[in-house]
Design a protein around this motif. Structure first.
Motif, PDB file in Angstrom:
ATOM      1  N   THR B 128      39.803  44.564  44.554  1.00  0.00           N
ATOM      2  CA  THR B 128      40.648  45.124  45.605  1.00  0.00           C
ATOM      3  C   THR B 128      41.912  44.292  45.818  1.00  0.00           C
ATOM      4  N   SER B 129      41.876  43.019  45.455  1.00  0.00           N
ATOM      5  CA  SER B 129      43.054  42.187  45.655  1.00  0.00           C
ATOM      6  C   SER B 129      44.176  42.546  44.687  1.00  0.00           C
ATOM      7  N   LEU B 131      45.182  45.433  44.162  1.00  0.00           N
ATOM      8  CA  LEU B 131      45.679  46.745  44.561  1.00  0.00           C
ATOM      9  C   LEU B 131      47.203  46.872  44.668  1.00  0.00           C
ATOM     10  N   TYR B 151      41.634  54.226  39.128  1.00  0.00           N
ATOM     11  CA  TYR B 151      40.246  53.769  39.181  1.00  0.00           C
ATOM     12  C   TYR B 151      40.266  52.301  39.551  1.00  0.00           C
ATOM     13  N   TYR B 152      40.041  52.017  40.836  1.00  0.00           N
ATOM     14  CA  TYR B 152      40.193  50.654  41.320  1.00  0.00           C
ATOM     15  C   TYR B 152      38.828  49.988  41.499  1.00  0.00           C
ATOM     16  N   ASP B 153      38.856  48.644  41.479  1.00  0.00           N
ATOM     17  CA  ASP B 153      37.657  47.827  41.717  1.00  0.00           C
ATOM     18  C   ASP B 153      36.580  48.086  40.668  1.00  0.00           C
ATOM     19  N   VAL B 154      36.979  48.072  39.413  1.00  0.00           N
ATOM     20  CA  VAL B 154      36.014  48.284  38.332  1.00  0.00           C
ATOM     21  C   VAL B 154      35.933  47.046  37.435  1.00  0.00           C
ATOM     22  N   MET B 181      42.198  36.807  37.931  1.00  0.00           N
ATOM     23  CA  MET B 181      41.069  35.958  37.554  1.00  0.00           C
ATOM     24  C   MET B 181      41.007  35.791  36.036  1.00  0.00           C
ATOM     25  N   VAL B 204      46.061  37.018  41.285  1.00  0.00           N
ATOM     26  CA  VAL B 204      44.850  36.953  42.105  1.00  0.00           C
ATOM     27  C   VAL B 204      43.887  35.929  41.525  1.00  0.00           C
ATOM     28  N   GLY B 205      43.269  35.166  42.374  1.00  0.00           N
ATOM     29  CA  GLY B 205      42.347  34.124  41.957  1.00  0.00           C
ATOM     30  C   GLY B 205      42.796  32.821  42.550  1.00  0.00           C
ATOM     31  N   TYR B 206      42.143  31.735  42.182  1.00  0.00           N
ATOM     32  CA  TYR B 206      42.563  30.452  42.743  1.00  0.00           C
ATOM     33  C   TYR B 206      42.252  29.341  41.748  1.00  0.00           C
ATOM     34  N   ASP B 233      51.932  39.994  37.642  1.00  0.00           N
ATOM     35  CA  ASP B 233      52.202  40.787  38.857  1.00  0.00           C
ATOM     36  C   ASP B 233      53.277  41.840  38.652  1.00  0.00           C
TER      37      ASP B 233
END
Lengths: 255, 255, 255, 255, 255, 255, 255, 255
Positions: B128-129, B131, B151-154, B181, B204-206, B233
């Protein structure tokens, strides 16, 4: 698993033609074909439209030969092995005499029926040192069914050389831009054509080129839109993506 | 310069309709249209099939507004400005009331006639991040004329979620795979479809994700072929490339 | 120093069996055993449960032989030397005829009594080029007492190959996932099993893989939980950690 | 899909209880549960033994709340959301009053029945600045069912502090070593215990620590074996891996 | 220029012993001594207390020989050339028979009078692979006049080996800590002694050690104070700095 | 295209001397001269004042020979090929006997008329190991028409050596500062002269020099102004830029 | 444990003054003193000659206050806390009124008896922006007992400023060279003095200085010998090492 | 020291006008002028032709004001302070009312007599976001005495915009090419002009631009010769170098 096959199994079981255990097994996804050292992905062509391409670099001639034959049994399209030395080819030829070697591209191909070239992929490169990568791209795109035109040594420091070939590029369904050093070729090409541009950075250059990183970053940061980048020196990847785009455009054309 | 125009000038000169100096000037390439702060590339649509897209990040609302209007005079296609805050949009709206804001994608659009969606671009993202980047890609592809499915969050850690949408992906003419990630989504998607895949790494990630570098490298090193990568991005870049591929495929389709 | 030994010394001194100086010395920690070039850590097994493993890369056959024998005097478990060329093994064999060479894993072992395989460590790798690292992991885990199953060439671009072996992975007490290129294997495996996953990035790949860095970063940034990463190409480290986890699980099992 | 379920469907179809289309649908893998913004992986617990853990960082309190409830419907184990600010917790509490906040660890938990602590996970950290990461690890391991002991501020520059706690570490089934700066803690701990060590680098330090990279590299290059590394500042990941190892060891213990 | 010399020139000129031009020239700083290929810094010993040390790596035996002799004319201290292969030494020996080769340290020395060893420099290293660098440090410190004690193979994974030698380290005026891999040795040593510690990272290790970068970063980020770091594999630099510190301490001692 | 030529074509067409098609063609920019493998940029001298210089590294002797001759037909200035081994020169000599080899600079030159040296370019380098790069710069600047003075081995650790040559540097129209290791030479030189300084970092050094990166960064971050940096080891680039600056200064001088 | 203490325990036990359990306990190393959040290393002064210095950056005023008092109970030397904001100091002052704040150095000190300055540490820095780091070094060295002289803003682009202070530097027992940007100061200073040089890179500069990395690399690659480098912006570390070297030199002086 | 001055001192001493000590002092190089916080390099103009330029970023308005006045006492050329915020300027204005602020360039200037613009420096930039850096370059070059022409927003993706300004560039004595993103502008400009090109990378862009690194690398790796690169965003450095080249060319012109 495709619906037809599932329905067939269901009906065979309902009809008593197969028993419960047989139905269970038949409903499992087909197992990969195990060699001792590899599991060729024989369904790749079904899913992706082209059989698995063998990355020859760390494989012996014997291994390549065995996988190549296994793949060729399943597909009528050309089977390719990339990053193969001439010596490896010589050894393999003993097993597969009809295999062909593309020396500059370092590709071995095994072709049952030549694809009829369709559409157009243009391959441009910035300097003569980028040639092996450009050839790898050109040969690959060709085997994916593309008509290929090559425009080599059209670096941006002599911009008129590139402008001269612009009209030709504008006819392509995909342009592969191969460049090392500062990798500016992709941006200028991207601003000259409406087709998708596949950018291939090469490790040509020295010092702060860092083995292609400078060109890679330049291509990722291009101020032109419509550009997709592949790995450093990955002529195969560039030619493949261009070939896929070209095939799809032409497939639609004829549909 | 196109041949017709050159011939016309030649003949006008030969006929004495224009003098030597006028002919000289007319044979020069058309000058860019200078604003005080920018030179909009008004020929971009002729060369590349789509008008220049404004990168809004470091520009004031007034600057964006002025460029947008200048571009809109020349083109009937939608004019886009990316990376615009909602606040910037509010200021711009005073000048261009018909401009529309796409909040998640942070895109301002100015549309004379809505493009009829054709073909299919599928946008998938891992979490979701991711998005906002995925939305930037989806909106962009839409304005380039594509029908878009999302198709998100897959993410690949729950691989069945991705396998469930595989049949849908296989119908697309281009798939945009957005992931941060470890960026593994691109490789798995690349192995499931015959269409070109445009990979968009996100920040996204850290920690050792290094602001998207881990995902970027993963995508460049994908073991699947047929994948082109854009900047971290860069949802706009991903959606644009997918839109170009889709447009070309459909253009051919209808020709 | 364990309490028993301290008490014994105290009592010997109080009983006059040893004098003050002897008691002082006896209370010092045992000195390392100095060879000219190395101080084998003979207490390692007491502390860590397994004798020191020799990193053979920069040592001569004579040095390896001498350390190996010194370690074997203290332990009944197998003594291992990793990163040894076949040539080094040949030289060492003159000194230690019962030593065995594991060619693909490049490990020399000296075994007094074969460990009885217990539990299960599964070793999966993404491509045939990852094989030497995977073998190093498998052989190491085996000598730590694990039953080992290997599933090679199950890369994520052909995801069904990996799904086919998922049931097998789910029986393991630890899974070693070995992959170069984009290293996505670890994430997908991590999402398929409840066992701890040990991820081993390899330097397989080219260009922007940066000698395994891309795979390393991918594994560290995995969206799946329950994954521990070791150094690039460190098959030994991966196999050892998996072996330790497996041993501990089984130790408890039988206690 | 488990065999039992497939056989049941086959028999229902054969018995005419369901028709062909129904059988086809029933044989598809269960679809993910789509929220508007996310697809919680409700089968995660079946595959991996623990329900999906929510990464709270880029999600709103409302989103977290919704996913949390959805996951809690399926599982009796604690549901966790990591990287949540206290403010986010306050908002979420309105929806889920029984949720608990672990301030230092920044974790929100929703627990139906407290797990009975079993086995032992030891969490050690090098300095007081590493505390938040260490707490995230400790809380996570606790929710995975581990008894947790903490030994903080035992950096290697005062080695006797660490040696003093060595006997305690040797009783653990997994040790989590949390350290920033030069990250040497993992190596020294790895040489003191037979249990698997999970190393968590932190971004504590400055200058050439590069936000935790120095510690990360140190841990990956540890001269001690039996160490698995997770991402920088990833206390959750470290605690989860340690918890999985501990659970498996105890599971066997009791079997 | 030292004051005495200036005054002398002034007085000679005032006395008419030298003319204006001669005085001008005499007041210029002494020119470097030019060979064809190098300008040996013959005043180095005056400024820094030790003659220039020759970095032998990219120089021919003839060049080293010529510079060595030029330096030896000016100084009674030992003249050193570092990074010299044995073959280079053999060639040089023809010119300078009294030169001595230190094989492990790869140093050629030319000594008129042996320095009397004073003070104490302790050289510790983590593993046997670090030995050549440790030897380069030890030999260099020795030629700077230090008594040298060596404690090799005392890595932190077997911490008792290091603790055993701690009393010895505490007597040194400078400790050189040589380590590759995770470079933790410097931190632990730094916490055990009051003397300055010179940390020398080595390129020993593999994968994410990045040729010594991991060890370098660890040493720069040490949680212990009183540590100065030199370049990767720079045993000479480490031994020189330790030698300078030792010399100064003893110089004061005797003053 | 220059105005004169356009006017001539216009008039020829108006006069009926050429037809419409001929005029069209004549108005096209001159096509590059295609060899099989390269498109020498024969207009480079017109645009940039000096003919294209051949980067010899990845070209065969035959290729260099062919391009060299093609370029020599168009220009009376010296034709250069850089990065050529002696062996490559020997092969080329068979084709072009009058070609000359500059061994240390690894440059092949083909000179019709020697340029008369004008102005002054000073080349300074920090150590004897930087010599090949410094020579490449010096030879290049010479062929661009500069009088060249060389001051080698004037590193900053013996600052008086550099101060001694400062008066000489102050007479130059451009100074090329060549240095590896910490690259401090450029900053000190930049503070001593009013002329533009061209900084050339070299890959000399080891460990954390990272093949010239340390020197490169130092030069880019110089606290002195008036410094332009070229790529690592790019003696040609440094000499060329200095030569261009010198030529322009002198050109003005004589105008 | 010192021999005396062991012998005393042995004799107490033999004399029956303590029982077996008491003797066992007494022979254990002294436990660290646990606060809730930290274990101050109270033996640091015994081992290293100076009490633990508190790294204040991530600690609250209350925590610093508590540790400071604990340390002050054990030592008569000044207790230091580095990286403390003025606000933190104000809060701490309520607890420890006699604490002193060194604003530019951001150090809080708690001094029972002022150390008598001995020897000489010279602190030089390249520009005014390096001042805070230089002050941190100067204050630290002062508290370690050094007489300190400061020479600020003596960058190498105006080399005469540095040469003017050279005679002063030559009297120091240690020189701390603080510089950002290209970090060349350390090399030039290293060539001007016989004392050990401690190089402190700062994050001063911009762009390709990468937050101090350029200066750090320059210092590690210095062409001058006798230089030890500490972390970026680590003025404390630089001042501490210089203080230790100075103390040791003077200690010997007076012995 | 210049010869005249030395001779004068010698003669004064010989004539008994000054004594020995006075002569000694007079022969020392002039000391820098110490403020409390800085040592302005008042001889910079004598050595380098232009007074020291103040890097304003980390200095207070009061400090800048004081240094500015000190420098202005010595020089009739404009005194500059770069990287100054408008607020800093307001504060400084109270002290130096005649100071002028160049808002986009963030430069404060203090001019006694306006330099007469001579020669020509062309400043080109790729996009509107590069404007502040380009302005810093333009203002700086102007104060060094150059006539300046600016051509902004001429990025390579719309190559005709750049070609349109090529004739203008060819008249310049130096071209400053300012670009972020992929930095290709420098290469194309380098191929279009005979003048030296000063390349200034900017941090404009996002993701894998890494704050200007991509552009920096591209410029260092340019396939065009005659290009010198300065630090990222260093418009001052670029303008200064171009100004120096231009000044020197014109100086010669008029001599």
């Amino acid at each position: 698993m495709e619906k037809d096959r599932v329905l067939r199994i269901l009906n065979q079981f309902a009809a008593g033609q197969i028993d419960q255990e047989q139905a269970w097994l038949a409903l499992q996804p087909p197992a990969g074909t195990d060699l001792d050292f590899a599991r060729p992905d024989l369904q790749r062509e079904d899913r992706c439209g082209y059989p698995e391409v063998i990355f020859g670099q760390n494989k012996s001639a014997a291994q390549i030969s065995e996988i190549m034959q296994r793949l060729a049994e399943k597909s009528s399209q050309p089977i390719l092995a990339t990053r193969c030395s001439e010596e490896k080819y010589r050894l393999l030829q003993a097993q597969i005499p009809q295999a062909v070697y593309h020396a500059q591209a370092k590709i071995i191909s095994l072709t049952r029926e030549e694809p009829v070239p369709r559409g157009l992929v243009a391959v441009v490169c910035a300097g003569t040192s980028d040639l092996p990568v450009a050839e790898e791209a050109a040969v690959t795109a060709g085997f994916l069914g593309a008509r290929v035109e090559k425009y080599y040594d059209v670096g941006v420091a002599g911009i008129h050389r590139l402008l001269n070939v612009a009209p030709a590029l504008q006819k392509a369904k995909a342009v592969v831009a191969v460049a090392g050093m500062e990798g500016a070729l992709a941006s200028v090409v991207g601003g000259l054509t409406a087709a998708p541009v596949v950018a291939v950075p090469t490790s040509v250059g020295y010092g702060a080129g860092f083995g292609g990183v400078a060109a890679l970053l330049a291509m990722l940061n291009s101020c032109a839109a419509g550009i997709g980048v592949v790995n450093i020196d990955n002529g195969f990847g560039g030619g493949y993506l261009a070939g896929v785009i070209n095939r799809q455009s032409c497939h639609e054309e004829n549909a």
